[in-house]
Design an enzyme around this catalytic site. Structure first.
Site, PDB file in Angstrom:
ATOM      1  N   HIS A  92      -5.802   5.422   1.953  1.00  0.00           N
ATOM      2  CA  HIS A  92      -4.906   4.593   2.949  1.00  0.00           C
ATOM      3  C   HIS A  92      -3.537   4.322   2.176  1.00  0.00           C
ATOM      4  O   HIS A  92      -2.431   4.772   2.759  1.00  0.00           O
ATOM      5  CB  HIS A  92      -5.259   3.307   3.266  1.00  0.00           C
ATOM      6  CG  HIS A  92      -6.662   3.418   4.292  1.00  0.00           C
ATOM      7  ND1 HIS A  92      -7.162   2.508   5.061  1.00  0.00           N
ATOM      8  CD2 HIS A  92      -7.216   4.325   4.818  1.00  0.00           C
ATOM      9  CE1 HIS A  92      -8.192   2.786   5.829  1.00  0.00           C
ATOM     10  NE2 HIS A  92      -8.076   4.065   5.769  1.00  0.00           N
ATOM     11  N   TYR A 109      -2.969  15.926  -3.331  1.00  0.00           N
ATOM     12  CA  TYR A 109      -3.125  16.869  -4.602  1.00  0.00           C
ATOM     13  C   TYR A 109      -3.607  16.107  -5.790  1.00  0.00           C
ATOM     14  O   TYR A 109      -2.685  15.082  -6.111  1.00  0.00           O
ATOM     15  CB  TYR A 109      -2.187  17.804  -4.378  1.00  0.00           C
ATOM     16  CG  TYR A 109      -2.326  18.686  -3.171  1.00  0.00           C
ATOM     17  CD1 TYR A 109      -3.112  19.723  -3.154  1.00  0.00           C
ATOM     18  CD2 TYR A 109      -1.117  18.383  -2.393  1.00  0.00           C
ATOM     19  CE1 TYR A 109      -3.103  20.357  -1.924  1.00  0.00           C
ATOM     20  CE2 TYR A 109      -1.033  19.158  -1.370  1.00  0.00           C
ATOM     21  CZ  TYR A 109      -1.883  20.367  -0.948  1.00  0.00           C
ATOM     22  OH  TYR A 109      -1.925  20.810   0.126  1.00  0.00           O
ATOM     23  N   GLY A 131     -14.390  24.906  -8.611  1.00  0.00           N
ATOM     24  CA  GLY A 131     -13.268  25.376  -7.827  1.00  0.00           C
ATOM     25  C   GLY A 131     -12.017  24.432  -8.180  1.00  0.00           C
ATOM     26  O   GLY A 131     -11.709  24.259  -9.380  1.00  0.00           O
ATOM     27  N   TYR A 145      -4.368  -1.894  11.566  1.00  0.00           N
ATOM     28  CA  TYR A 145      -5.661  -2.083  11.706  1.00  0.00           C
ATOM     29  C   TYR A 145      -5.722  -2.816  13.061  1.00  0.00           C
ATOM     30  O   TYR A 145      -6.831  -2.675  13.524  1.00  0.00           O
ATOM     31  CB  TYR A 145      -6.006  -3.160  10.593  1.00  0.00           C
ATOM     32  CG  TYR A 145      -6.261  -2.407   9.324  1.00  0.00           C
ATOM     33  CD1 TYR A 145      -7.664  -2.022   9.048  1.00  0.00           C
ATOM     34  CD2 TYR A 145      -5.300  -2.005   8.263  1.00  0.00           C
ATOM     35  CE1 TYR A 145      -7.804  -1.009   7.801  1.00  0.00           C
ATOM     36  CE2 TYR A 145      -5.680  -1.707   7.268  1.00  0.00           C
ATOM     37  CZ  TYR A 145      -6.770  -0.926   6.700  1.00  0.00           C
ATOM     38  OH  TYR A 145      -6.870  -0.416   5.724  1.00  0.00           O
ATOM     39  N   GLU A 186      -4.911  -2.722  -0.529  1.00  0.00           N
ATOM     40  CA  GLU A 186      -3.748  -2.123  -0.336  1.00  0.00           C
ATOM     41  C   GLU A 186      -2.483  -2.720  -0.430  1.00  0.00           C
ATOM     42  O   GLU A 186      -1.529  -2.205  -1.069  1.00  0.00           O
ATOM     43  CB  GLU A 186      -3.735  -1.588   1.145  1.00  0.00           C
ATOM     44  CG  GLU A 186      -4.906  -0.487   1.369  1.00  0.00           C
ATOM     45  CD  GLU A 186      -5.278  -0.265   2.931  1.00  0.00           C
ATOM     46  OE1 GLU A 186      -4.465  -0.509   3.866  1.00  0.00           O
ATOM     47  OE2 GLU A 186      -6.472   0.190   3.053  1.00  0.00           O
ATOM     48  N   PRO A 202      -8.334  17.475 -11.408  1.00  0.00           N
ATOM     49  CA  PRO A 202      -8.388  16.021 -12.167  1.00  0.00           C
ATOM     50  C   PRO A 202      -9.175  16.136 -13.364  1.00  0.00           C
ATOM     51  O   PRO A 202      -8.587  15.214 -14.443  1.00  0.00           O
ATOM     52  CB  PRO A 202      -9.221  15.282 -11.117  1.00  0.00           C
ATOM     53  CG  PRO A 202     -10.071  16.048 -10.346  1.00  0.00           C
ATOM     54  CD  PRO A 202      -9.047  17.414 -10.287  1.00  0.00           C
TER      55      PRO A 202
END
Length: 411
Positions: free
Chosen positions: A88, A205, A279, A98, A140, A284
């Site tokens: 988020h 990404y 893949g 929210y 958050e 990471p």
């Protein structure tokens, strides 16, 4: 903690709500996007919406959270909440949104469940929702505070590298000249692009370089069905973004990290690790290996990767090169077919096998912490094999590209 009265009500109605949660989330998104179409255009991933995976992820997270509250009243599923909160925050979700979600979600519940939604039932599930929402808002807020607020920053592409026929690596620096924020190996950034129809779509990404560099590096695998929403951003990046172009990136987010500082400090240098990928899930893991090499990690490191072929193995040189700097590393690659670069000499002694990843003959040290990234079937298979070898479920961590369809299995 869920109140005693609501706990009883949620426990009694969980089978009904859980059984209908798929239809509820489908109607929820349809209603919200009809009222606020800009959310689908500029915030939500149109590919995930078209495929239905975002609805599945939302359904799984709600059901998992409610079940957790009922079965473990004195605990909170912090791992699940942290994963959602990081995603988020990378999108710039606000606390005010929210309330909008609540409005349309509960309208969908009433529409699907009908008369069974008594005031008592509505109040109980309202409590579930706001316990989850407020926990996410708090996490958050802390994440935004760490990065000086939400939002995107403009970065300039300084290099583009063709890793394979379908994977390109983009290296960027801040366009405003200000320092790049720190990140932790394993984290990702959200990349926002403006498409031909004016939509500002966002994708995540993983950063594929070790921490400490002023350059941001991420690798993008092209989705060949570019006509569908699922491939619109990857194809845009491959076809239209070159050196000198600018992109909008979020701050780094993600909870699949080694240690607590992203620099190796605070991480046990002799802890046995397993880094398993398939893949484009290699990205990471390459960053983590770079961090371990920089930190002088001395303990055992099992490096596991599966791919279609050596020619399709993105960042292979970095994958092998970083592992080669670790005295306790052993590398095991599986390829479905040996074509392309199969004859190339590896950076150091690397075991290559044909077929899918299979850990049956791999010795996994006691106390191993495992980090997984790749397609869900791959991660489920590796997780099952690791548990069978005695690795504690709590020591197996994962990253999912896209909606987390594994949420309901967590805990």
């Amino acid at each position: 903690m869920l109140s005693e009265q609501s706990t009883a009500t949620v426990r009694a109605t969980l089978p009904v709500v859980g059984g209908a949660i798929g239809e509820i989330t489908e109607r929820f998104y349809a209603g919200m996007f009809a009222a606020r179409p800009e959310l689908l255009r500029d915030l939500f991933n149109r590919g995930n919406q078209a495929a239905g995976t975002q609805r599945q992820a939302l359904a799984g997270s709600i059901a998992a959270f409610a079940t957790y509250l009922v079965d473990r009243p004195d605990e909170r599923p912090d791992a699940m909440l942290a994963r959602i909160a990081h995603k988020h925050a990378s999108l710039g979700v606000t606390a005010e949104q929210y309330a909008l979600v609540h409005e349309h979600l509960f309208a969908a519940i009433a529409e699907v469940i009908g008369e069974a939604v008594t005031p008592e039932v509505a109040a109980a599930w309202d409590e579930v929702y706001w316990l989850m929402a407020n926990a996410l808002i708090a996490i958050e807020r802390r994440l935004y505070d760490e990065h000086g607020g939400a939002g995107f920053r403009e970065w300039e592409v300084v290099e583009r590298v063709a890793e394979t026929a379908d994977v390109a690596t983009f290296r960027l620096r801040p366009a405003d000249g200000r320092p790049a924020p720190d990140f932790r190996a394993g984290q990702y950034v959200s990349v926002q692009v403006e498409l031909a129809d004016g939509a500002r779509q966002i994708r995540q990404y993983s950063l594929s370089a070790a921490p400490g560099s002023p350059i941001r590096q991420f690798s993008v695998k092209r989705v060949h069905d570019g006509a569908s929403p699922d491939g619109e951003v990857s194809n845009h990046l491959h076809a239209r973004v070159h050196v000198g172009d600018r992109l909008h990136l979020s701050a780094p987010y993600g909870d699949l990290v080694l240690g607590e500082t992203g620099t190796g400090a605070g991480f046990e240098t002799d802890a046995p690790l397993l880094l398993a990928s398939a893949g484009i899930g290699v990205t990471p893991m390459v960053a983590m290996l770079g961090q371990l090499a920089d930190a002088g990690h001395q303990g055992p490191v099992l490096v596991v990767h599966g791919d279609g072929s050596p020619a399709e193995h993105a960042l292979r040189a970095d994958h092998e090169g970083y592992a080669g700097k670790l005295p306790g590393a052993s590398v095991h690659f599986w390829y479905e077919r040996h074509t392309g670069r199969a004859a190339e000499a590896p950076a150091f002694d690397t075991t290559h096998r044909t077929g899918l990843v299979d850990l049956t003959d791999i010795a996994v040290p006691k106390g191993t912490r495992a980090y997984l990234c790749g397609p869900l079937p791959f991660m489920r298979a590796v997780r099952a094999q690791l548990i069978g070898k005695g690795v504690a479920p709590a020591d197996i961590h994962y990253e999912v590209f896209g909606p987390d369809l594994w949420l309901a299995q967590e805990g």
